[in-house]
Scaffold this motif. Structure first.
Motif, PDB file in Angstrom:
ATOM      1  N   VAL A   1      48.239  42.259  25.533  1.00 47.65           N
ATOM      2  CA  VAL A   1      49.349  41.416  25.959  1.00 47.65           C
ATOM      3  C   VAL A   1      49.820  41.871  27.331  1.00 47.65           C
ATOM      4  CG1 VAL A   1      51.683  40.637  25.413  1.00 47.65           C
ATOM      5  CG2 VAL A   1      50.044  41.044  23.570  1.00 47.65           C
ATOM      6  N   GLY A   2      50.077  40.900  28.204  1.00 47.11           N
ATOM      7  CA  GLY A   2      50.640  41.220  29.510  1.00 47.11           C
ATOM      8  C   GLY A   2      49.597  41.206  30.608  1.00 47.11           C
ATOM      9  N   MET A   3      49.953  40.595  31.755  1.00 45.96           N
ATOM     10  CA  MET A   3      49.028  40.484  32.876  1.00 45.96           C
ATOM     11  C   MET A   3      48.582  41.855  33.372  1.00 45.96           C
ATOM     12  SD  MET A   3      47.522  38.357  35.047  1.00 45.96           S
ATOM     13  CE  MET A   3      48.466  36.838  35.066  1.00 45.96           C
ATOM     14  N   GLU A   4      49.530  42.758  33.530  1.00 50.84           N
ATOM     15  CA  GLU A   4      49.189  44.086  34.051  1.00 50.84           C
ATOM     16  C   GLU A   4      48.245  44.833  33.115  1.00 50.84           C
ATOM     17  OE1 GLU A   4      51.466  48.210  35.484  1.00 50.84           O
ATOM     18  OE2 GLU A   4      52.615  46.434  34.880  1.00 50.84           O
ATOM     19  N   ASN A   5      48.498  44.751  31.822  1.00 51.13           N
ATOM     20  CA  ASN A   5      47.628  45.431  30.859  1.00 51.13           C
ATOM     21  C   ASN A   5      46.229  44.845  30.853  1.00 51.13           C
ATOM     22  OD1 ASN A   5      49.697  47.120  30.030  1.00 51.13           O
ATOM     23  ND2 ASN A   5      50.413  45.700  28.464  1.00 51.13           N
ATOM     24  N   ILE A   6      46.130  43.531  30.979  1.00 47.93           N
ATOM     25  CA  ILE A   6      44.805  42.887  31.010  1.00 47.93           C
ATOM     26  C   ILE A   6      44.036  43.310  32.252  1.00 47.93           C
ATOM     27  CG2 ILE A   6      43.613  40.668  31.181  1.00 47.93           C
ATOM     28  CD1 ILE A   6      45.843  39.466  29.486  1.00 47.93           C
ATOM     29  N   LEU A   7      44.704  43.312  33.396  1.00 44.51           N
ATOM     30  CA  LEU A   7      44.030  43.698  34.643  1.00 44.51           C
ATOM     31  C   LEU A   7      43.544  45.139  34.589  1.00 44.51           C
ATOM     32  CD1 LEU A   7      46.390  41.990  37.245  1.00 44.51           C
ATOM     33  CD2 LEU A   7      44.099  41.277  36.595  1.00 44.51           C
ATOM     34  N   LYS A   8      44.379  46.032  34.046  1.00 41.76           N
ATOM     35  CA  LYS A   8      43.944  47.427  33.892  1.00 41.76           C
ATOM     36  C   LYS A   8      42.757  47.524  32.949  1.00 41.76           C
ATOM     37  CE  LYS A   8      48.404  49.707  34.750  1.00 41.76           C
ATOM     38  NZ  LYS A   8      49.476  50.524  34.161  1.00 41.76           N
TER      39      LYS A   8
END
Length: 846
Positions: free
Chosen positions: A451-458
């Protein structure tokens, strides 16, 4: 799999019995630390004569400032009784003292120069560090042995290495439990048969140790000879028989003499022979292989073995000659923890030099395990050190509380430390032994839960860096009409925004696709870019660019550098990455929607976009074939649904038709269907039948689908060259088919995907094969069609569906769908739909 077969599965049995023995060993360690501590009055007792020539228990070596000294006891006093109980020997005296808790007062009756005195001694408790060190040593060996064995359960050396720890841990439990209980409760009668398993375990643990070193070296090296193993176990069996007979005779005699030498002494001698044999084997093997590649690990293995062996021999030699030092400072026994370095060094040798037959897949597991057991040893030591420091600072009455508090604090610290060390190891030792297809399919399953854009990108960056092992990576996402850098690593010339805008790149890319080229961009197709983008891609050496698409629009670009191993991207790699990119695009778009929702964007707008995303994953158009006509739609009950259908074109003459329904509705069901679509598009190939595809899909998705989720599905393979159709149904609604003037429901056997791991699913899955005939027509539908209800609570039902199908069978596939949709709407009237409605029509032209 049958329940009875589970226990015959080798790896299950290893996991099960290792867990049981490990728990017993940990409980034994806890018993030694917190329960079986020995009482100490900080002086020594000797059976002999005092300075006046009187026989009895003589008190000597009174520690200045210790418990006995503070009570007024002097050297050369004679101990007569403790708490009113006469003592005849030091063993009886220690037994009485051990029944007292820490801090309690023991009443000593002593004789000093012919006068009887009574003094109160405050009891202290000390750990049995000798047993504790040996316990930790064997627990470490069991943990490392498990990692070695689980990698290759059939390797003889692996099995022997594991059995050393397994039998060793079992052998130590007798002293921690039964022997201690009988020691404190002499009236308790232990059944005779209870001792026999420990006799056998003690004997065979030494035999297995010798057997391991016989087989550790290759045949012809070290001390290995053909018949030595048989001689080894013949001696072990004879020792076991002797110990059983002697124990039996001693029990009959009420604790008297047996046949001669006590079994415990025999076991001690046998184990010392085994440890010496291991040392000699390592020395001989090291000398013989000094200049070989295996000579390096053998040299330091031998050195560590000598270190641990020397500590054991040193303690055995010096402790009896320095009783006062070791009794009042038992922490000196902690030198025996160096024994734990022996299995750890073997584990590292396996990892670093592969001395045993251990598969490469388990390397990181062994390293993780080695770190874990090393921290575990430090954990037990830290409990004692902190407990002693705080106990001395706050007083004896807080010592038990401090021990418990230390245990809790270090348990939390232990878990956190292990996780940090394992993360460090993962960054250094990349698991490149798995194929990109396996990694990305597993990652697609994991991605749905992030969940979350930042978590997906990481997560995306970490996956391509640590698992796919690319040298460099850049991910650009759409922002208005431009692309913006969202994540990257390894890029030399970092660009925040490329020159190409979305409005400029998208028409070029679509024209690029219309010419029949691949969906990915390579060094040969850089004409889709404008400005300096093409030269930047060339200078950074990005061999592969994957457009991210949602709702048929480009939402991002993923630039991939060369792989670390230098190998080019194979077609299988490209297909896997492209499928994962579809899931990444959807996940990023969902994350984008979620962020908009947190900014209080209208919920209706978000759900409508999500519905468009789902619809974009369904076929926007259908394959054009002169012999086949296909048309279908999915109407969700809510904004997004759990139904799914697809038409997968394998070749001009071969298609796969699929319809599915997840056990649920809404966003979770849609996410599961997205995963299924990505998997099916990879699995549907011209060399697989529908049954083979469904079986493989069930195996791959079973463990990650969730306990309360399953998917019903029908998969049809259609081949116009072979003029045949194969139908496979996994718990879905029947297929309605019309041929030769007759309309019937076809219902092949099959369980829903995700209900069973594989055995029952494979057993019950049936595949029907029919001949394609001109004029044949089929309808694939979901239960939302036949179970639709009108205001009178009547079901639309199979018969109404069959009647509509027959009535409009002469129409085209799109017309048949429109007629069915109209009939459903008229039937439902103003009643709200509670389930998704999906229908897929197939007509074979005359």
């Amino acid at each position: 799999m049958r329940i009875s077969n589970i226990f015959f599965d080798r790896k299950f049995a290893i996991n099960f019995f290792t867990t049981i023995v490990m728990l017993i060993g940990l409980l034994s360690t806890y018993q030694i630390i917190f329960i079986n501590s020995t009482s100490n009055d900080e002086c020594l007792w000797y059976a002999g004569k005092n300075s006046r020539g009187e026989w009895g228990i003589v008190i000597r070596d009174v520690l200045p400032g210790g418990a006995a000294d503070l009570a007024g006891i002097k050297n050369d006093d004679m101990l007569l009784a403790i708490n009113g109980k006469m003592v005849n020997n030091a063993f009886d005296a220690q037994k009485i003292l051990d029944k007292l808790d820490y801090g309690e007062l023991a009443e000593y009756t002593i004789d000093r120069n012919g006068k009887q005195l009574t003094v109160n001694v405050r009891v202290k408790k000390v750990l049995n560090y000798l047993d504790l060190s040996y316990n930790i040593f064997l627990l470490v060996w069991l943990a490392v042995g498990y990692l070695v064995l689980i990698s290759n359960p059939t390797g003889i050396v692996n099995v022997l290495f594991y059995l050393i720890g397994f039998l060793g841990v079992l052998s130590t439990t007798r002293g921690a439990f039964i022997d201690r209980f009988v020691y404190l409760n002499p009236k308790f009668e232990v059944p005779e048969w209870y001792f026999y398993p420990w006799i056998v375990i003690n004997s065979f643990s030494a035999g297995v140790f010798i057997h391991f070193f016989l087989r550790f070296f290759k045949k012809g090296d070290g001390l290995y000879q053909r018949y030595e193993v048989y001689v080894n176990y013949a001696i072990v069996i004879m020792v076991s028989i002797y110990a059983i007979i002697d124990t039996h005779l001693r029990i009959i005699a009420g604790g008297g003499n047996g046949t001669g030498v006590q079994p415990d002494l025999v076991f001690t001698i046998l184990h010392m022979i085994a440890y010496n044999f291991g040392l000699i084997s390592l020395i001989v093997g090291t000398i013989r292989q000094w200049r070989s590649p295996e000579g390096v690990p053998l040299r330091w293995l031998t050195g560590i073995y000598i270190l641990g062996f020397s500590a054991m021999v040193g303690v055995a030699f010096f402790a009896p000659r320095n009783n006062l030092i070791f009794y009042n400072n038992p922490e000196f026994y902690l030198v025996l923890l160096t024994l734990s370095l022996i299995p750890i060094s073997f584990a590292y040798a396996i990892f670093r030099y592969q001395l045993m037959d251990v598969s490469i897949v388990v390397k990181n597991t062994i390293l993780y395990g080695t770190v874990t057991v090393m921290v575990g040893v430090l954990y037990f030591v830290a409990i004692y050190v902190v407990g002693q420091m705080i106990g001395n600072a706050f007083g004896a009455e807080y010592r038990n509380f401090v021990a418990l508090l230390s245990f809790v604090i270090f348990a939390l610290a232990f878990k956190n430390t292990i996780e940090r060390l394992q993360d460090l190891i993962t960054r250094r030792f990349f698991p490149d032994q798995y194929s990109n297809t396996q990694i990305l399919m597993g990652y697609s399953e994991e991605l749905a839960n992030i969940v979350g854009m930042e978590n997906i990108l990481k997560s995306v960056s970490r996956t391509f860096k640590d698992l796919i092992l690319v040298k460099k990576f850049a991910l650009y996402l759409s922002e208005g009409d431009t692309f913006t850098l969202a994540a990257d690593f390894g890029v030399t010339d970092r660009r925040e925004k490329p020159d190409s805008s979305i409005s400029e790149l998208e028409p070029r890319y679509n024209f690029f696709l219309e010419e029949g080229k691949d969906k990915v961009i390579t060094q040969k197709s850089l004409e889709v870019f404008i400005g300096g983008d093409a030269s930047w891609v060339t200078s950074e050496n990005f061999p592969l660019i994957i457009p991210l698409k949602v709702n048929r629009k480009i939402t991002g670009l993923m630039f991939l550098g060369e792989k670390l191993n230098g190998r080019p991207y194979a077609q299988k790699d490209i297909d896997s990455i492209s499928s994962a990119a579809s899931q990444i695009a959807v996940s990023l778009e969902n994350a984008r929607l979620y962020e908009e929702e947190t900014k209080k964007v209208q919920l209706e707008r978000d759900l409508n976009v999500a519905r468009e995303i789902q619809e974009s994953l369904l076929p926007g158009s259908f394959p054009i074939n002169e012999n086949i006509e296909i048309y279908g739609r999915m109407v969700p009950a809510s904004h997004i649904g759990g139904d799914y259908f697809d038409v997968i074109k394998v070749s001009d003459s071969q298609f796969f038709l699929v319809i599915g329904d997840v056990s649920g509705k809404g966003l979770p069901a849609a996410i599961h269907m997205t995963r299924v679509q990505a998997m099916l598009r990879m699995l549907c190939t011209n060399d697989r039948t529908p049954s083979v595809i469904l079986k493989e899909l069930n195996r791959q998705i079973y463990s990650s689908l969730g306990k309360n989720w399953f998917i019903t599905m029908t998969l049809i393979g259609l081949d116009t060259d072979k003029n045949c159709i194969c139908i496979c149904r996994a718990g879905h609604t029947p297929v309605l088919i019309s041929q030769n003037g007759r309309t019937d429901f076809l219902q092949p056997r099959g369980l829903a995907v995700g209900l069973d791991k594989g055995d029952l699913f494979d057993l019950h899955l049936e595949e029907l094969k029919l001949e394609l005939q001109p004029g044949m027509s089929m309808l694939l539908f979901s239960d939302g069609v036949t179970e639709m209800m009108n205001p009178e609570n009547e079901l639309f039902g199979d018969e109404r569906l069959k009647a509509v199908f027959n009535e409009f069978n002469g129409s085209s596939a799109p017309e048949m769908y429109e007629k069915l949709s109209e009939q459903l709407s008229n039937f439902r009237r103003d009643r709200e739909a509670y389930d998704d409605e999906t229908a897929l029509f197939v007509k074979i032209k005359a």
